[in-house]
Design a protein around this motif. Structure first.
Motif, short mmCIF file in Angstrom:
data_model
loop_
_atom_site.label_atom_id
_atom_site.label_comp_id
_atom_site.label_asym_id
_atom_site.label_seq_id
_atom_site.Cartn_x
_atom_site.Cartn_y
_atom_site.Cartn_z
N THR A 352 0.85 -1.20 0.00
CA THR A 352 0.00 0.00 0.00
C THR A 352 0.89 1.25 0.00
O THR A 352 2.12 1.16 0.09
CB THR A 352 -0.89 0.02 1.25
N LEU A 353 0.25 2.42 -0.07
CA LEU A 353 1.02 3.66 -0.01
C LEU A 353 1.78 3.77 1.29
O LEU A 353 2.97 4.10 1.31
CB LEU A 353 0.08 4.86 -0.17
N THR A 354 1.11 3.50 2.41
CA THR A 354 1.79 3.57 3.71
C THR A 354 2.87 2.50 3.81
O THR A 354 3.92 2.73 4.42
CB THR A 354 0.78 3.41 4.86
N GLY A 355 2.63 1.35 3.20
CA GLY A 355 3.64 0.31 3.19
C GLY A 355 4.88 0.73 2.42
O GLY A 355 6.02 0.48 2.85
N LYS A 356 4.67 1.39 1.29
CA LYS A 356 5.81 1.85 0.49
C LYS A 356 6.61 2.92 1.22
O LYS A 356 7.85 2.94 1.14
CB LYS A 356 5.30 2.39 -0.85
N LEU A 357 5.92 3.79 1.94
CA LEU A 357 6.61 4.82 2.71
C LEU A 357 7.40 4.20 3.86
O LEU A 357 8.54 4.60 4.13
CB LEU A 357 5.62 5.84 3.25
N SER A 358 6.81 3.23 4.53
CA SER A 358 7.51 2.54 5.62
C SER A 358 8.72 1.78 5.08
O SER A 358 9.77 1.70 5.73
CB SER A 358 6.57 1.57 6.33
N SER A 378 19.30 11.57 -2.35
CA SER A 378 17.88 11.68 -2.69
C SER A 378 17.29 12.96 -2.11
O SER A 378 16.56 13.70 -2.80
CB SER A 378 17.12 10.47 -2.16
N ILE A 379 17.59 13.25 -0.86
CA ILE A 379 17.04 14.43 -0.19
C ILE A 379 17.56 15.71 -0.82
O ILE A 379 16.82 16.70 -0.97
CB ILE A 379 17.38 14.41 1.32
N THR A 380 18.81 15.73 -1.20
CA THR A 380 19.43 16.97 -1.68
C THR A 380 19.33 17.17 -3.19
O THR A 380 19.48 18.29 -3.68
CB THR A 380 20.91 17.01 -1.28
N GLU A 381 19.06 16.09 -3.94
CA GLU A 381 19.11 16.21 -5.40
C GLU A 381 17.80 15.88 -6.10
O GLU A 381 17.55 16.36 -7.21
CB GLU A 381 20.22 15.29 -5.96
N GLU A 382 16.95 15.06 -5.50
CA GLU A 382 15.75 14.60 -6.19
C GLU A 382 14.52 15.41 -5.80
O GLU A 382 14.48 16.06 -4.75
CB GLU A 382 15.50 13.11 -5.86
N GLU A 383 13.52 15.37 -6.67
CA GLU A 383 12.22 15.96 -6.37
C GLU A 383 11.36 14.89 -5.69
O GLU A 383 11.01 13.88 -6.30
CB GLU A 383 11.54 16.45 -7.65
N LEU A 384 11.05 15.10 -4.43
CA LEU A 384 10.30 14.12 -3.66
C LEU A 384 9.00 14.72 -3.16
O LEU A 384 8.89 15.93 -2.95
CB LEU A 384 11.13 13.66 -2.45
N SER A 385 8.04 13.86 -2.95
CA SER A 385 6.81 14.32 -2.30
C SER A 385 7.12 14.56 -0.82
O SER A 385 8.12 14.07 -0.29
CB SER A 385 5.70 13.28 -2.43
N THR A 386 6.26 15.31 -0.17
CA THR A 386 6.46 15.58 1.26
C THR A 386 6.50 14.29 2.06
O THR A 386 7.35 14.11 2.95
CB THR A 386 5.34 16.48 1.80
N SER A 387 5.62 13.35 1.73
CA SER A 387 5.56 12.08 2.46
C SER A 387 6.83 11.26 2.25
O SER A 387 7.37 10.67 3.19
CB SER A 387 4.35 11.27 2.01
N GLU A 388 7.34 11.23 1.01
CA GLU A 388 8.57 10.49 0.74
C GLU A 388 9.74 11.10 1.49
O GLU A 388 10.59 10.37 2.05
CB GLU A 388 8.86 10.49 -0.77
N ARG A 389 9.81 12.40 1.49
CA ARG A 389 10.92 13.07 2.17
C ARG A 389 10.90 12.77 3.67
O ARG A 389 11.93 12.44 4.27
CB ARG A 389 10.83 14.58 1.94
N GLU A 390 9.72 12.87 4.26
CA GLU A 390 9.60 12.61 5.69
C GLU A 390 9.93 11.15 6.02
O GLU A 390 10.57 10.86 7.04
CB GLU A 390 8.19 12.95 6.17
N ALA A 391 9.53 10.24 5.16
CA ALA A 391 9.81 8.82 5.38
C ALA A 391 11.31 8.56 5.36
O ALA A 391 11.85 7.82 6.20
CB ALA A 391 9.10 7.98 4.33
N LYS A 392 11.99 9.15 4.40
CA LYS A 392 13.44 8.92 4.29
C LYS A 392 14.19 9.59 5.44
O LYS A 392 15.15 9.03 5.96
CB LYS A 392 13.93 9.43 2.95
N LEU A 393 13.76 10.78 5.81
CA LEU A 393 14.39 11.47 6.94
C LEU A 393 14.25 10.66 8.22
O LEU A 393 15.18 10.59 9.03
CB LEU A 393 13.78 12.86 7.13
N ALA A 394 13.08 10.06 8.42
CA ALA A 394 12.85 9.27 9.63
C ALA A 394 13.80 8.09 9.73
O ALA A 394 14.24 7.72 10.82
CB ALA A 394 11.40 8.79 9.66
N GLY A 395 14.11 7.50 8.59
CA GLY A 395 15.04 6.37 8.60
C GLY A 395 16.49 6.80 8.68
O GLY A 395 17.34 6.11 9.27
#
Length: 470
Positions: A352-358, A378-395
């Motif tokens: 699911t969407l939440t599964g992909k973010l997790s 990814s954070i500094t060079e790519e265009e990410l959605s807010t949810s994707e960015r937050e998911a990656k930052l959390a990890g």
């Protein structure tokens, strides 16, 4: 208006955006409660009745309300308005005790001016109560509470002279005023053993809040706060409070503990949550919260085995839904116990969407340099959605990964101004706050931050500087 009660706590337009709700709602409500205590509840209600009757269907000013409250209470409210509504900051109150033969010869309340704004000498009038609590039959029970007016630097509480020394002396009993409160040493020792035995939920909440304030202000050791939290969290009946305490425990261990004692503190808390899980009622909210908290503190091979057991449904009563499953998976991953192949299998179970973010969080939480490099790029060079960015930052930002995160301190400060100038506020602010090396709690990190603030960031935008300072 510069006399508005919320504006006086603000320094620039960026601060307004970030602090409006906390000041206007939380502080505003507390100040209104202090006004009720100051004039008396009956007088306050009478004044309100006259105010609404007199000004029905009309616009009013603060002065209109104060006129009615002044008449109903007989008190001149101008000094109260000038100190409570037209000055910023919060005062600190602590007890000064003279004790002989296990009795209070003298109790005074010492009031200190706010630490912020700097150079403030503001001392406010407080209508408040002081409570004496004793440990009786394994319960912290109120013996006596007196209500009085506190003003100036020192206020003597004559009503409590000659009373037997209490196990807990609580300033601002009943939570009537807006101030930071402090405990004497005997009360701190009592809280370290018995805070969970305080029956009244408001009294318990006041003690939790004051202990946290003391830790934040470096007036209570992290080890003492951890002892207080562990003494009461298992028996805490308010799940919201329990959740907050668990979060504060994480901060106490990972940010405020002596680095040389951090691992032992984490193990101590992990062992405590292991016992709480074993004692919790199967399927209860407490069991669920204890398991969630345990994932942050698991520190031994036994703890890791328990996480694996939880994942496979071996804990009676624990519903391993997708959210819980990913929580355990991420905890195992950051400890090096699940690789990308295992995470790929987890994604197949929850695509699911939440599964992909997790899944993105879990990939970023792998304790390897490659994982951190991939997230940084990814954070500094790519265009990410807010949810994707937050998911990656959390990890990416994991307390257990300090050695890996140390490699990104210099690149972080090098990119601050460029990111702020070229990216949207949403993207830039997430980078500034999410990638700050918060877990590298060293003098070098502090020095680097101050060097940036006085150097490259000296003339930066106020919003950027504020986020870095915070």
């Amino acid at each position: 208006s510069s006399t508005h009660p919320i504006v006086t706590d603000m320094v620039d337009i960026d601060t307004v955006a970030g602090n409006f709700d906390g000041i206007s709602y939380a502080k505003g409500a507390s100040v209104l409660q202090q006004l009720v205590a100051h004039v008396g509840r009956d007088n306050f209600i009478l004044g309100l009745q006259r105010y609404f009757t007199k000004h029905a269907f009309k616009n009013t000013t603060l002065e209109d309300l104060l006129i009615e409250l002044t008449q109903s209470s007989g008190k001149d409210l101008k000094p109260w308005v000038s100190t409570w509504l037209q000055t910023a900051g919060v005062n600190t109150l602590h007890p000064e005790l003279k004790i002989e033969d296990n009795k209070y010869q003298e109790i005074s309340i010492i009031q200190a001016p706010p630490k912020m704004p700097k150079d403030s000498n503001q001392l406010r009038p407080h209508r408040m109560a002081i409570g004496l609590y004793d440990l009786i039959d394994e319960k912290i029970t109120l013996r006596k509470s007196v209500e009085l007016d506190v003003a100036g630097e020192k206020t003597l509480i004559s009503q409590l002279a000659g009373e037997k020394v209490a196990d807990l002396l609580l300033l601002n009993d009943k939570d009537l005023t807006y101030a930071k409160i402090r405990f004497d040493n005997r009360s701190i020792e009592s809280l370290k053993k018995h805070i969970g035995k305080i029956e009244d939920s408001l009294t318990r909440a006041l003690c939790w809040s004051a202990a946290w304030d003391m830790l934040r202000d470096s007036e209570l050791a992290a080890a003492d706060f951890i002892d207080i939290a562990l003494a009461g969290i298992e028996s805490e009946s308010e799940i919201a409070t329990l959740t907050i305490i668990a979060s504060q425990l994480s901060t106490a261990v990972e940010l405020y503990s002596n680095p040389k004692k951090r691992d032992s503190a984490r193990l101590k808390v992990g062992n405590a949550f292991e016992k709480m899980i074993a004692n919790a009622k199967a399927g209860s909210d407490n069991q669920l919260q204890f398991v969630k908290s345990f994932t942050a503190f698991a520190s031994s091979a036994e703890h890791n085995d328990l996480l694996k057991d939880f994942l496979t449904g071996k804990l009676p009563g624990l519903k391993v839904d997708p959210e819980m499953r990913w929580s355990i998976v991420i905890a195992l991953t950051e400890r090096g116990l699940m690789d990308q192949a295992a995470l790929d299998q987890e994604l197949k179970l929850d695509n699911t969407l939440t599964g992909k973010l997790s899944y993105q969080t879990a990939l970023a939480a792998r304790p390897i340099a490659q994982a951190k490099d991939e997230v940084w790029k990814s954070i500094t060079e790519e265009e990410l959605s807010t949810s994707e960015r937050e998911a990656k930052l959390a990890g990416f930002m994991r307390a257990l990964h300090r050695p890996l995160l140390a490699n990104y301190i210099e690149p972080y400060f090098d990119l601050l101004i460029e990111t702020w100038g070229k990216k949207s506020y949403e993207v830039a602010s997430k980078f500034v706050t999410g990638m700050f090396p918060i877990y590298i709690t060293t003098q070098a990190t502090l020095d680097k931050t101050n060097q940036w603030l006085s150097g490259a960031g000296k003339d930066g935008q106020a919003g950027l500087r504020r986020l870095v300072i915070e």
